[in-house]
Design an enzyme around this catalytic site. Structure first.
Site, PDB file in Angstrom:
ATOM      1  N   ARG A  91       0.802  -1.218   0.000  1.00 13.27           N
ATOM      2  CA  ARG A  91       0.000   0.000   0.000  1.00 13.27           C
ATOM      3  C   ARG A  91       0.839   1.275   0.000  1.00 13.27           C
ATOM      4  NH1 ARG A  91      -2.410  -4.077   2.704  1.00 13.27           N
ATOM      5  NH2 ARG A  91      -4.612  -4.446   2.210  1.00 13.27           N
ATOM      6  N   HIS A 137      -0.721  -2.550  -4.673  1.00 15.38           N
ATOM      7  CA  HIS A 137      -0.144  -3.506  -5.635  1.00 15.38           C
ATOM      8  C   HIS A 137      -0.063  -2.980  -7.064  1.00 15.38           C
ATOM      9  CE1 HIS A 137       0.251  -6.328  -2.508  1.00 15.38           C
ATOM     10  NE2 HIS A 137      -0.892  -6.963  -2.612  1.00 15.38           N
ATOM     11  N   HIS A 142       2.953 -12.967  -5.119  1.00 14.60           N
ATOM     12  CA  HIS A 142       1.794 -13.060  -4.220  1.00 14.60           C
ATOM     13  C   HIS A 142       1.230 -14.480  -4.159  1.00 14.60           C
ATOM     14  CE1 HIS A 142      -1.536 -11.552  -1.857  1.00 14.60           C
ATOM     15  NE2 HIS A 142      -1.175 -10.298  -2.057  1.00 14.60           N
ATOM     16  N   TYR A 170      -0.194 -17.770  -2.624  1.00 11.17           N
ATOM     17  CA  TYR A 170      -0.863 -18.223  -1.407  1.00 11.17           C
ATOM     18  C   TYR A 170      -0.506 -19.694  -1.215  1.00 11.17           C
ATOM     19  CZ  TYR A 170      -4.161 -14.215  -1.508  1.00 11.17           C
ATOM     20  OH  TYR A 170      -4.741 -12.982  -1.508  1.00 11.17           O
ATOM     21  N   GLN A 229       5.708  -9.492   4.119  1.00  3.94           N
ATOM     22  CA  GLN A 229       4.304  -9.337   4.469  1.00  3.94           C
ATOM     23  C   GLN A 229       3.733 -10.728   4.691  1.00  3.94           C
ATOM     24  OE1 GLN A 229       2.960  -6.265   4.645  1.00  3.94           O
ATOM     25  NE2 GLN A 229       0.763  -6.613   4.835  1.00  3.94           N
ATOM     26  N   GLU A 261       5.173 -12.471   1.397  1.00  2.31           N
ATOM     27  CA  GLU A 261       5.567 -11.581   0.307  1.00  2.31           C
ATOM     28  C   GLU A 261       6.817 -10.809   0.731  1.00  2.31           C
ATOM     29  OE1 GLU A 261       1.876  -9.295  -0.808  1.00  2.31           O
ATOM     30  OE2 GLU A 261       1.098 -10.621   0.764  1.00  2.31           O
TER      31      GLU A 261
END
Length: 363
Positions: free
Chosen positions: A100, A125, A198, A200, A299, A327
């Site tokens: 952000r 992003h 990114h 997951y 992150q 991340e």
């Protein structure tokens, strides 16, 4: 965490890389899907649409492969209305600026730049059409290991960012079961850059609907405190005595109820250079994940915004906490935080970074 075991010779085969069509974009361009195998049981599939990791197969303690990332079997999944609305960025390359930027605004060399506010009042992003939504050029590499070099030229002013940014990202499978991601970028005008991936992860390979039972360890003594919009306040707070303390292994779900909304924070990593910064383990399959990076932050996101509206591979419904992200990055809102490590890139400089996700097993 217990010592990990190496893979048995039964997993050995020849490294390889193959390509196939993955689907057609709305503008008529065709995306490709590349399958990389390292010959030691690790397989990854990557599409040049968004540089997206769609599948990542790693063996468990019994040698059975399982897909340990969230995503879709076809390009259509990434263009569905549900996915576009949810915006989880499954497996994608993120840029120009990961995470952000407060109020979608930053100042650089005395000039103010305005960006899209695509996450409430903030920029997230890379904006409305970040690097996750472009078709990358591809070069297949085979020496010293199967790899893809993805390239993209982001023109001056794209999404409001200054400078023409020339980006190269190499995905490579290593012999010791790592997915290594090497980032590089140059610019013709002073700009900012913060590139990441990114993915997951769910190390159960789909056997568990959430990751709350995963064990996590982070080599970080501080984290960046955030406001109610998840933008850093500027404070780097010690993790000791808080639910953010993963300096020793804890289950992701052990203290998550003490964190409003769940984990979606930047941890300040200890050490310098390319080093081990995080370790995760899933007890039922024995799969482990070690994260190495040269970045100052990571992150850790616990999939808080997944709500069951997306159905992925093998009919799996992605509910809350279905996956977690690690991340590697510079800190969020760095352009507006003078005390954070700088994300400024100037002409003649090279942005260079390496992150590796290394998979193993423990019995």
């Amino acid at each position: 965490m217990q010592p990990k075991t190496s893979l048995a010779p039964a997993f050995m085969s020849q490294p390889s890389i193959t390509a196939a069509d993955f689907g057609q974009l709305p503008d008529g361009q065709t995306a490709q899907l590349f399958t990389l195998r390292n010959g030691r049981g690790l397989e990854v599939r990557i599409t040049n649409y968004g540089g997206t990791v769609t599948h990542l197969l790693a063996p468990d303690k019994d040698g059975q492969p399982g897909d340990v990332v969230l995503g879709f079997d076809s390009l259509d999944g990434y263009f569905s209305p549900e996915y576009q609305q949810a915006g989880p960025y499954f497996g994608a390359l993120i840029g120009r600026f990961g995470n952000r930027i407060a109020r979608g605004r930053f100042e650089l060399d005395g000039q103010t730049y305005e960006l899209a506010t695509n996450n409430g009042s903030n920029h997230l992003h890379g904006g409305l059409r970040g690097f996750d939504k472009v078709l990358w050029q591809v070069e297949v590499l085979v020496d010293p290991a199967p790899a893809l070099r993805l390239s993209y030229i982001s023109p001056d002013g794209e999404e409001g960012y200054p400078g023409t940014l020339t980006v190269s990202v190499v995905y490579m499978l290593t012999p010791d079961n790592g997915l290594r991601i090497s980032y590089g970028a140059t610019t013709d005008k002073t700009t900012i850059v913060n590139l990441t991936n990114h993915c997951y992860f769910n190390l159960s390979g789909g056997a568990r609907p959430d990751v709350l039972g995963h064990e996590l360890q982070l080599r970080a003594a501080r984290y960046t405190v955030v406001d109610d919009t998840l933008v850093p306040t500027g404070e780097l707070r010690p993790v000791a005595g808080t639910p953010f303390d993963f300096t020793a292994p804890h289950l992701i779900g052990e203290r998550i109820a003490q964190v409003p909304g769940g984990y979606d924070h930047n941890w300040v990593l200890g050490g310098n250079g390319f080093r081990l910064v995080a370790t995760a383990a899933e007890p039922t399959t024995g799969r482990t994940l070690d994260v190495y990076t040269d970045q100052p932050g990571v992150q850790c996101y616990s999939g808080n915004f997944l709500d069951g509206s997306l159905t992925g591979k093998n009919g799996l419904v992605y509910g809350k906490h279905a996956g977690f992200c690690l991340e590697t990055q510079h800190f969020p809102d760095s352009p507006n935080q003078p005390d954070f490590p700088s994300t400024v890139l100037r002409p003649g400089e090279l942005f260079s970074s390496v992150t590796e996700y290394r998979f193993g097993v423990k019995r």
